[in-house]
Structures are given as C-alpha cells and as structure tokens.
Motif scaffolding. Structure first.
Motif, PDB file in Angstrom:
ATOM      1  N   LEU A 273       0.832  -1.197   0.000  1.00 44.14           N
ATOM      2  CA  LEU A 273       0.000   0.000   0.000  1.00 44.14           C
ATOM      3  C   LEU A 273       0.871   1.254   0.000  1.00 44.14           C
ATOM      4  N   TYR A 277       0.972   0.981  -4.385  1.00 43.84           N
ATOM      5  CA  TYR A 277      -0.231   1.801  -4.561  1.00 43.84           C
ATOM      6  C   TYR A 277       0.117   3.285  -4.624  1.00 43.84           C
ATOM      7  N   PRO A 400      -3.296  -3.182  -3.429  1.00 45.54           N
ATOM      8  CA  PRO A 400      -3.160  -2.077  -4.382  1.00 45.54           C
ATOM      9  C   PRO A 400      -4.295  -2.048  -5.406  1.00 45.54           C
ATOM     10  N   ALA A 403      -7.478  -0.821  -3.501  1.00 41.95           N
ATOM     11  CA  ALA A 403      -7.371   0.604  -3.204  1.00 41.95           C
ATOM     12  C   ALA A 403      -7.515   1.435  -4.479  1.00 41.95           C
ATOM     13  N   ALA A 418      -7.291   3.637   0.948  1.00 40.52           N
ATOM     14  CA  ALA A 418      -6.001   3.091   1.386  1.00 40.52           C
ATOM     15  C   ALA A 418      -5.816   3.267   2.884  1.00 40.52           C
TER      16      ALA A 418
END
Length: 451
Positions: A273, A277, A400, A403, A418
């Motif tokens: 994340l 992401y 990812p 999110a 997230a």
C-alpha cells in the motif's frame, strides 16, 4: 515442547530429549549472511515487477484497455504472484521439511531468477497481442511459487543455526533482504528513468529484469556454501515425521497458522500500500513525476534497513510478539496523517509519507521471521512459516488493486480507501503479535554459541 512461559504448547510431538549443540559465532553469522544474499535477490526480482506494474506494464502489456482499466489489469497481474505464493509455500514446505532446508532454498532461488530474467525478454502487446499479458501472468506465477518457498526457508535455516537468545537478530538479517531488494529494484528503475521516456518504454525497462541473470549467478554461488540446519539433521532421524508437513499444519496447528497470518499481514500488505499503490496513485491521479516517487522509495528502503537492525535487537529483550503489537498499533495511528501527506502531491511530502509509513510497518516486519519460526515445532516449521507468511501475502497482495479500484469509483479521487485498508491490516497484525508472543515454542536441539 514448551512455550517460553513454561506451559504446554498446542503443537506437540514425540521427540528425543533436548540436546545441546555448540556452533561457532562466525559460522552463525555467515549462514545468516548467505540467507540474506539469496533473499535480497528474491525480493529484487519480486519488487521489480511491482515497480514495473505501476510504471510501464499498464500500457506495454494491456494497451487495448482504457487507462484506469489498464492499471487495474496490471495490478491484477501483480496480485497473481501473491495468489501463487501459498501454493509455493505448500510445495516447498513439504520439500523443506522432508528433503532439507538447503536444497530447497537452492531450487527456489534458481526458479525466481530465471523467471525474472525471461520477463526482460518478453515481447509486448503491440508485438504479439494477447499472448504478451498471458506470458507475463505465467512468469509472475513462477515468481510467486518461488517466493512462496524462499522466505520461509531462509528464515528457518538462519534461526536454526542460531542460539535462542540471538534468533531475533539473525532472523532480522534475513529481513534486510527486503529493503536491499527494494534499493536494488528501485535503484535500477531510477537509473533507467534517466533515459528519454521513449527509450524507457521501448527497451530501457527490460534492463533491470535482464540483470536478474548475473545476480542469480552470484547469489547461487553464495548459497551453495550454506550447510544444512543442525536442527533439521536431528529431525531427519525421527521416524514419526509427518509425510505431508504442509497438510499437517492445517490439521495439527491451524490456530497457530491463523495467528501467523495475522502477524504477517502488515509487513506484507502494508508495504505494498505504501509503495506500489502510492507510486501508482501519485503518478496517475496526482500526475507527480515518476522519478520523484521512485526516488522516495529508495529513501524509504534506507529507513527500513535502520529499523530492521534496531528492532531485531529490541525483540531480543521484549520478544518478537510484543514488538509486533507495538508496530501494528503505531502504524494504525499514523495511517491517516501519512496519506494526507501523500494527497498533497508535493514530492517532499510524498517522500516523508512513504519513508515514515514503511519505517513504521517495518517495526513488525523486522521480527516477523523470529515470531513465525517460534510459533511452529521443528517438524512443521518450514511449512508453517512459509504458509503463514504467504497466505498473508495472498490475502493482501490485491490491496493495491482494491485501493485503486475504490479510488477510481469516487467522484473526487482520494486516498481514504487506502487509509481504511492500512488501519484494518495494522490492527489485525497487532492482535497476531499479542497472541503469538504467548505461543512461542522451544526446539529439542538447543544451539549454543562458541566465541
């Protein structure tokens, strides 16, 4: 077997009396360094795919899709590697608990190194059409299978050569493979991004993947010098070993497996994340320059190295479960402020957020190996550690993707999805650490260190 508080462990077995084995301190450190070297290559290969998925794979391999769909497809391919990891953990766990830690680790490193190198040779969608993303997915599956057996084996062989009071520091040395792998992969892409954009997209992106071949040769040479674990050598003499240790983890130590999964969630999912992401969100939604964000991950990797070294030692005093609990709570509390910094779109703020976020979640990651290794008895250890860690990866590898999808359906894209995901994962990890500390087990072979 007994746990550290003296109560009977849930996963018990008939075994010989406790034996003491003395090892040289230099040999212990050498084994840990060899485990680290192989793991650094594994993570280089694995993280390289994540960086490429965020930066180039979306338009090189999924060009018929609209931009958002292409990013989602790229992340889905990235997540496939996580889905394959539990399968690799199951297969390599059987080999590691029955065949031996050392040969299994050699097999895993060859598999991922070759798969990564071949990715650098793949034709793109414009060259061979649909076959390009299909081949990419297949190679990602091989990466996932190999990583499924690598980390658990490297951790197991490192701690089984170490005296109990120093296991956390040597397990942490294996964890250094993650930030070093990040440095290598992000550094390779940072250098590639110095080229003109057309050159990067045409062939420059291939160079970091092709570098996996010479790196594999070096890591394989180092790993071939590793001796088999003395704990496994004693285990090999037992007549009542489970024939399928990975299956026995589910039947004899399922509760411990669930705790291991929870304890590992943040170190795996939280990282992606804060790394994969955030790279994608900042470069596609906030239109931040790609090189700025990749450079931020390099700084974060340096922070990660420092945190791993410090908390590997702290765990020897507090216990790895307590350190996991502390790290999980700290990350949950910091999640919203960190992503607010990301949402500013300022390169300095993004760098601070990525570095601080990865630094906090690394508190738990630094001791994951030590905690998981002591949750399972020796005859189930390779399998239990590998399954716990990689099932956590399978559960969080699509974070990812989730999110990015949740961000895309908002009227005004933001990082709040997230934030929520990171808080949930952090709290589950804190709970895993709290419970895991109470269930640690001892080995029948006690390693002592000769100076």
């Amino acid at each position: 077997m007994t746990n550290t508080s003296g109560s009977t462990a849930a996963a018990s077995h008939d075994s010989p009396q406790t034996e003491s084995l003395q090892v040289n301190s230099k040999d212990v450190a050498r084994i840990a360094r060899a485990a680290f070297a192989g793991t650094a290559l594994e993570w280089y290969d694995y993280f390289l795919f994540g960086t490429a998925a965020a930066l180039v794979f979306n338009f090189l391999f999924f060009t018929e899709l609209n931009p958002t769909a292409a990013v989602l497809a790229s992340f889905a391919t990235f997540g496939v590697g996580f889905a394959a990891r539990p399968i690799g953990a199951f297969v390599f766990g059987i080999l590691g608990d029955r065949w031996g830690r050392r040969p299994t680790l050699i097999l895993s490193i060859v598999l991922i190194g070759v798969a990564t190198g071949i990715i650098g040779m793949l034709p793109t969608y414009d060259q061979i059409g649909l076959a390009a993303p299909v081949l990419l997915v297949v190679l990602r599956l091989f990466q996932g299978l190999a990583v499924g057996g690598e980390w658990g084996g490297a951790t197991t062989i490192a701690i089984e050569h170490a005296p109990p009071e120093k296991r956390a520091r040597y397990a942490a040395m294996v964890q250094l493979g993650s930030p070093v792998g990040t440095l290598l992969s992000s550094g390779a892409f940072a250098m590639v991004l110095l080229m003109p954009e057309d050159t990067v997209n045409a062939w420059g992106w291939r160079l970091p993947f092709l570098a996996a071949f010479p790196l594999l040769a070096v890591a394989l040479w180092i790993r071939m010098k590793v001796e088999e674990s003395p704990v496994f050598e004693q285990l090999a003499e037992m007549d009542d070993r489970p024939k399928v240790p990975a299956a026995a983890v589910f039947t004899k130590a399922f509760g411990r497996l669930v705790i291991a999964i929870c304890a590992a969630l943040l170190g795996v999912g939280g990282f992606y994340l804060m790394n994969t992401y955030v790279i994608s969100y900042t470069t596609t939604v906030l239109d931040v320059e790609r090189s700025s964000v990749v450079n931020a991950t390099l700084i974060a990797a340096l922070v990660q190295i420092v945190v791993v070294v410090i908390f590997g030692r702290v765990a020897e005093r507090l216990g790895p479960g307590r350190v996991t609990f502390i790290g999980g709570l700290a990350t949950a509390l910091a999640a919203w402020p960190l992503f607010l910094l990301v949402d500013t779109g300022e390169p300095w703020a993004i760098t601070v957020a990525i570095s601080a976020g990865i630094g906090l979640l690394t508190i738990t990651y630094s001791v994951t190996g030590a905690l998981l290794a002591e949750l399972f008895p020796v005859e189930l250890r390779y399998s239990g550690v590998s399954l716990g860690y990689n099932l956590a990866g399978a559960l969080t590898g699509f974070l990812p993707f989730i999110a990015t999808w949740a961000t895309g359906i908002q009227e005004t894209p933001s990082v709040m999805p997230a934030v929520v995901l990171l808080v949930i994962v952090s709290l589950l990890t804190a709970l895993g650490g709290l419970l895991g500390e109470r269930l640690r087990v001892k080995d029948d072979v006690v390693i002592t260190e000769a100076q």
